[in-house]
Motif scaffolding. Structure first.
Motif, PDB file in Angstrom:
ATOM      1  N   ILE A 138       0.840  -1.197   0.000  1.00 14.03           N
ATOM      2  CA  ILE A 138       0.000   0.000   0.000  1.00 14.03           C
ATOM      3  C   ILE A 138       0.867   1.234   0.000  1.00 14.03           C
ATOM      4  CG2 ILE A 138      -1.701   1.294   1.336  1.00 14.03           C
ATOM      5  CD1 ILE A 138      -2.642  -1.456   2.410  1.00 14.03           C
ATOM      6  N   CYS A 139       1.878   1.186   0.810  1.00 14.91           N
ATOM      7  CA  CYS A 139       2.774   2.329   0.927  1.00 14.91           C
ATOM      8  C   CYS A 139       3.402   2.651  -0.408  1.00 14.91           C
ATOM      9  CB  CYS A 139       3.834   1.984   1.962  1.00 14.91           C
ATOM     10  SG  CYS A 139       5.024   3.275   2.228  1.00 14.91           S
ATOM     11  N   ARG A 140       3.796   1.603  -1.108  1.00 20.44           N
ATOM     12  CA  ARG A 140       4.425   1.762  -2.418  1.00 20.44           C
ATOM     13  C   ARG A 140       3.566   2.623  -3.333  1.00 20.44           C
ATOM     14  NH1 ARG A 140       7.936  -1.729  -5.564  1.00 20.44           N
ATOM     15  NH2 ARG A 140       7.210  -1.593  -7.711  1.00 20.44           N
ATOM     16  N   GLU A 141       2.268   2.319  -3.330  1.00 21.46           N
ATOM     17  CA  GLU A 141       1.371   3.078  -4.204  1.00 21.46           C
ATOM     18  C   GLU A 141       1.144   4.492  -3.677  1.00 21.46           C
ATOM     19  OE1 GLU A 141      -2.210   0.871  -4.636  1.00 21.46           O
ATOM     20  OE2 GLU A 141      -1.126  -0.914  -5.339  1.00 21.46           O
ATOM     21  N   LYS A 142       0.949   4.507  -2.373  1.00 20.07           N
ATOM     22  CA  LYS A 142       0.628   5.804  -1.789  1.00 20.07           C
ATOM     23  C   LYS A 142       1.759   6.806  -1.969  1.00 20.07           C
ATOM     24  CE  LYS A 142      -2.543   6.133   2.029  1.00 20.07           C
ATOM     25  NZ  LYS A 142      -2.623   5.987   3.491  1.00 20.07           N
TER      26      LYS A 142
END
Lengths: 217, 922
Positions: A138-142
């Motif tokens: 999720i962090c990667r996308e965010k």
């Protein structure tokens, strides 16, 4: 004081730090670089072209454009690398990396040349620890999204009609531009960083520092 | 090779050859270069500060010399002291020991000096002396480095003045700060000194120069700084010395760990309210340490202060002991009286204008008991002195008798001291008037002073602002001892308040940085409802600036910087104030006082214009006023022919002034004349009866003098505004205050003061008497009170004006107060004329005034007073067409003058005594 300052803030995971920093710094520098100047007769010059290059990030869903100059890239990677080393690995932490554009002003003999900044970009980095792979995903996308916003921010700031050093004559070109690079000519810049764990100044740490300060004096 | 034949496309070797050969000429740029080195200056605060100091320090050479002498002075003080302590044989000097001379019996100074090796040895042996020498050596080196740095900076400023501002060093004294500032604003467009904005405003420049001073002013205004104390026995007193000020600045602004991280920004943690308690603790501990450091350094500083005071003041005290009895504006006073955004030289010129009135006011309060004692002591001391001097003259061997010379000196000092306790016998006792006069210059005073001017409490409080020089020196001397205790015990307790203050009252302004929010002069945020900003202010009590500081500062700034475009709300405030002035004048029936004012204005302007304008063209310039507003039937027989220094010419001059019957009621004392007309010519007998505004044409203001003149008027206008605002404030706060004016016993013999008393006493309105009329005439009340009907008043008015002009023509003061009050400007003008080119046209009044031979100075002072009170030449302001804010409306100021209360008319009276040379001691 006589200098604009822009602040950006990002929260990333430890391993994303250098890519995120590279993305932002390169974006700024892309807009703050010109092609090499070729002075002709006295008083005129022509400008070379600037190549660009897309870079994909490994740990972030993001790609950015940078000047296709390996020398410049190397210099920036070096600075970011130092920053990351200073941050330490894996820990929660905060740091701030500043990209400062300056002009040199020649001084008379007893003093060294003055460096007068005209624009400072400070990027605050919060390093967060993530528990599991899903969060990382999720962090990667965010972070990718966030960086995209920042890039648009940067472009907006740069598009404003604001003070830029005037185009120099041949003798003064060193005072405004970094002419050491072979293929591109950014404005003179300086990257500094500062690592503090008290940027947010939690109460306990402030108290500790306070006592330390008092004793130190 | 083959590749070349295959295609003409080829790989570029290096990026610099990437554009095709032919196109290089198509896209050619021309560098604009940095022709001036003044684009984008790093530390604008410092830069502007230096620029503003530069003219007041009279340019590079003076500054250089001043710094050099400072260094030399330091060396001298240390060296000389050490020399006196170690290398002088005092036995020889005091003749306790005899020198064997073969040739003569005279003892010479060099005899008293010890030989070099002896005194060198004694210095070397003395550890303490060596220590002092070392410390001062280090200090001196530090100063030397600073000096070299400063010289370089000054040089840069100098070249900025000559190259960028295009002001040559020779002409520098002719430029006012406003002009310099206007040029800075101008070149910002070209050079971009400040990169945040395309254009600088005046307020930006002021904010940068006065960033810290504004904080100090605000802190004094909000009584945050511990400068008032209540020591036992002494009552309430103020202690604020340079040493204390230095420490405050060190703690707040630039010392290690101060609240500011750089010159232009407060540390971010101080802007957040979250951890104010910790920050306050931190500040308290810093103050404690700095206080302890002060305590440790106290012996060094104390010795230095004593030595310095000894070397700099002893000679002065010996020469004129009276100088100790003279007064000066105290450091606290300068802080208390300072407007926000007021530069040093503006403040000082304002205070200097108030100096004379202030010292007169203070002189009113000599204790009669002391006077009696002093008179007698002076008598006895004087007789002893006279005998000694007489004996000495008869045979100078008397001097050789032991202690004769010292007794003569001591007696002389004693007499001088006594004399300072004996009031001037011509002194007029009218403290209320004086206080108002002072107020016109200093612009601030506590409310309770008004109406209580005669009380010793008021005097004592005023003396906190305006202290004896001797007290000043004494305070400076004790400062090293007291300062650490103030820091440790008083200031430390306030650390939380200080933290709160800086957090609440710091705003970040784009292009300026963090600055004190009071200095924004925003009525809405910091206005005080009792000071005209009722309804406009949203400030809590904590946020309100005391004493109407915000409002008065705003007026002051707007007036001194007419080019400044205030934010809309502020403009609203100013225009509302002016509107109010106008409405007020409409609501009143103006007749007599209008005309009186008119006449006064005319006379004043006459004196002013003549004194200022030597060349004819300047007179022309001066008189070329704004377009006509009202016309006037003035002076049926107003003939001033005698006084025309330039001569009656052109006749194109016209007098424009108010007409009582003017439908709009707007009045203007403005007059104009075209060509080289003088004021005299405008008053050509008879012809001026129907004089109307004749010529028009906008005045072109060129040259430096005009700008000086303008700034002079600005201060005038501000004085009047200050009076007006104070008056309004008084009415808002309610309470009619009675005026106390009486006579001093000692000065009964002055006929002037008798009439003065009659005038200012104002008990019995006399139709011929200007002052009582104004007293009865309730122009002071803005809430329209029924004034006397115009009809009643017109007649005396006419007679008054006639008398006045007649008086001037004949140079015979018809005995009466009306004329005497007129005589001020006339006398002054006459004096000027005498000094100038037309000695023949001098009326007798000068002699009547008993002017001393050297009158120029007296006159100048008087003249300034008059101008600053009445702002008369106001109509000479240029009315720039684009002036939206109506700041130079020529009708405005006279209107304002008119609605000032009657007391201010009385000031004329007071001024007439000022004009007389009875106060040369001031």
């Amino acid at each position: 004081m006589n200098c604009r300052s822009e602040a950006l803030e990002v929260s990333v995971e430890g391993r994303q730090v250098d890519e995120a920093m590279l993305a932002l710094l390169h974006t700024i520098l892309l807009h703050r670089s010109t092609g090499k100047f070729h002075y002709k007769k006295e008083g005129t010059y022509s400008i070379g072209t600037v190549g660009t290059q897309d870079i994909d990030c490994d740990f972030i869903d993001f790609s950015f454009v940078r000047v296709s100059s390996d020398e410049l890239d190397r210099a920036i990677r070096k600075a970011v690398g130092e920053f990351k080393d200073a941050m330490g690995n894996g820990m929660d932490g905060m740091g701030q990396i500043s990209l400062e554009f300056y002009q040199k002003k020649k001084s008379r003999w007893p003093f060294s040349d003055e460096c007068i900044p005209w624009e400072v970009w400070s990027i605050k980095v919060n390093v967060v620890n993530l528990a599991n792979e899903q969060e990382r995903q999720i962090c990667r996308e965010k972070v990718g999204e966030k960086l995209g916003e920042k890039v648009i921010n940067i472009v907006e700031v740069i598009n404003r009609h604001e003070y830029l050093p005037k185009m120099p004559t041949q003798s003064e070109v060193d005072n405004v531009f970094d002419t050491s690079l072979k293929d591109v000519q950014p404005y003179l810049y300086k990257i500094t960083f500062q690592i503090t764990d008290t940027l947010g100044s939690s109460v306990s740490t402030t108290m500790r520092r306070l006592i330390k300060d008092t004793l130190a004096l | 090779m083959a590749a070349h034949f295959d295609t003409e496309y080829q790989r570029l070797e290096a990026s610099y050859s990437d554009s095709p050969p032919g196109e290089e000429n198509l896209l050619v740029h021309i560098p604009d270069g940095n022709k001036s080195p003044w684009h984008h200056i790093e530390n604008l605060d410092l830069f502007f500060q230096r620029i503003s100091f530069y003219p007041s320090k009279n340019g590079f050479t003076c500054m250089l010399l001043g710094e050099v002498f400072e260094l030399v002075q330091l060396l001298f003080v240390v060296g000389f002291t050490v020399f006196l302590a170690n290398c002088v044989d005092y036995d020889i000097l005091f003749a306790n020991k005899f020198v064997n001379h073969t040739d003569s019996s005279k003892v010479t100074l060099p005899d008293a000096f010890l030989p070099v090796d002896v005194c060198g040895a004694s210095i070397r042996d003395n550890v303490a002396v060596m220590f002092v020498l070392m410390i001062s050596g280090v200090f001196w080196l530090h100063r030397l480095i600073k000096f070299i740095y400063n010289v370089c900076c000054y040089w840069e400023i100098r070249s900025f003045y000559t190259n960028a501002l295009k002001m040559s060093m020779v002409s520098l004294p002719y430029f006012t700060w406003q002009e310099v500032q206007a040029r800075i604003v101008e070149i910002q467009k070209e050079h971009q000194i400040c990169i945040h904005k395309k254009e600088l405003t005046e307020l930006d420049i002021y904010h940068r120069i006065l960033r810290f001073k504004n904080y100090m002013v605000a802190m004094v205004n909000k009584s945050l700084l511990p400068v008032r104390f209540r020591p036992p026995l002494l009552g309430e007193s103020v202690f604020y010395t340079r040493g204390l000020k230095y420490n405050f600045e060190l703690i707040f602004f630039w010392g290690p760990g101060s609240l500011f991280e750089s010159e232009w920004s407060l540390k971010p943690q101080y802007k957040r309210g979250g951890n104010r308690l910790e920050l306050a603790d931190k500040l308290a501990s810093r103050i404690l340490w700095i206080g302890i450091a002060n305590l440790l350094l106290c012996p060094v500083v104390l010795v230095w202060q004593i030595l310095y005071a000894f070397f700099s003041y002893t000679e002065v005290i010996k020469r004129e002991p009276g100088s100790l009895g003279a007064r000066c504006w105290s450091l606290y006073g300068r802080c208390y009286l300072r407007h926000f955004n007021e530069l040093d030289h503006e403040l000082m010129s304002r205070l200097s204008k108030g100096y004379k009135a202030s010292s007169r006011y203070m002189n009113c309060f000599l204790s009669p008991l002391l006077t009696v004692v002093a008179k007698n002591v002076a008598f006895f001391a004087g007789s002893l002195l006279a005998v000694l001097i007489a004996l000495t003259i008869y045979d100078e061997d008397v001097l050789a008798v032991e202690h004769v010379l010292s007794s003569i000196t001591l007696l002389g000092v004693c007499i001088t001291v006594c004399r300072s306790f004996i009031p001037d016998k011509h002194l007029v006792y009218c403290p209320e008037q004086l206080l108002r006069l002072i107020l016109a210059h200093i612009h601030y005073m506590p409310d309770h002073w008004q109406g209580n001017a005669h009380r010793y409490e008021t005097r004592d409080q005023f003396s906190q602002l305006f202290q004896y020089k001797a007290v000043f020196i004494l305070e400076e001397l004790t400062s090293p001892l007291v300062t650490p205790f103030i820091l440790i015990f008083s200031l430390r307790r306030k650390s939380l308040e200080i933290i709160d203050f800086f957090r609440n009252f710091t705003v970040e302004v784009v292009g300026v940085g963090d600055t004190c929010s009071f200095a924004q002069m925003d009525i809405r945020q910091h206005g005080h409802p009792a000071w005209m900003s009722e309804g406009k202010t949203e400030a809590s009590i904590y946020q309100q600036a005391e004493d109407g500081k915000t409002e008065l500062s705003l007026m002051h700034f707007a007036i001194t910087n007419p080019q400044w475009q205030p934010p809309t709300e502020t403009t609203h405030f100013i225009s509302q104030l002016k509107e109010r002035v106008k409405n007020q004048i409409l609501s009143l029936s103006l007749s007599l006082s209008l005309c009186l004012c008119l006449c006064l204005c005319l006379c004043l302007s006459l004196s002013v214009s003549l004194s200022l304008s030597q060349p004819r063209s300047l007179i022309a310039n001066f008189l070329a006023g704004p377009p006509s507003l009202a016309s006037l039937h003035l002076g049926r027989d107003g003939s001033l022919t005698d006084h025309g220094p330039v001569g009656v010419n052109d006749g194109a001059s016209a007098l424009r002034s108010l007409s009582v019957s003017s439908t709009r009621g707007s009045c203007s004392s403005a007059h104009r004349s075209a060509g080289h007309a003088s004021f005299a010519s405008r008053a050509m007998p008879g012809s001026s009866t129907d004089a109307r505004t004749a010529s028009s044409g906008s005045s072109v203001w060129e040259g430096q003098l005009t700008s000086l003149v303008l700034s002079e008027y600005a201060s005038t206008e501000m004085s009047i505004h200050a009076l007006y605002i104070h008056e309004l404030h008084k009415q808002q706060s309610g309470g009619e205050l009675s005026r106390h004016t009486w006579h001093r016993q000692d000065s009964d013999d002055s006929s002037d003061s008798v009439t003065e008393e009659g005038g200012s006493g104002g008990g019995n309105p006399n139709p011929r008497n200007l002052i009582p009329r104004s007293h009865t005439f309730p122009i002071s009340t803005p809430i329209s009170t029924p004034g006397p009907t115009p009809g009643q008043e017109v007649t005396p008015l006419q007679s008054n004006s006639q008398r006045r002009y007649g008086g001037n023509t004949d140079s015979v003061g018809p005995g009466g107060r009306v004329v005497r009050s007129e005589r001020v400007p006339m006398g002054g003008w006459a004096e000027q004329g005498r000094g100038g080119r037309h000695p023949d046209t001098v009326p007798e009044e000068g002699s009547e005034d008993d002017m001393p031979p050297n009158t120029h100075k007296v006159f100048t002072q008087t003249h300034t007073d008059l101008v600053s009170l009445y702002g008369v030449p106001y109509h000479c302001f240029p009315l720039s067409s684009g002036d939206v804010t109506d700041q130079r409306d020529p009708t405005y100021l006279p209107t304002l003058i008119l609605i000032l209360p009657e007391k201010n008319l009385l000031l004329i009276c007071e001024l007439s005594t000022m004009a007389s040379p009875l106060t040369p001691d001031g």
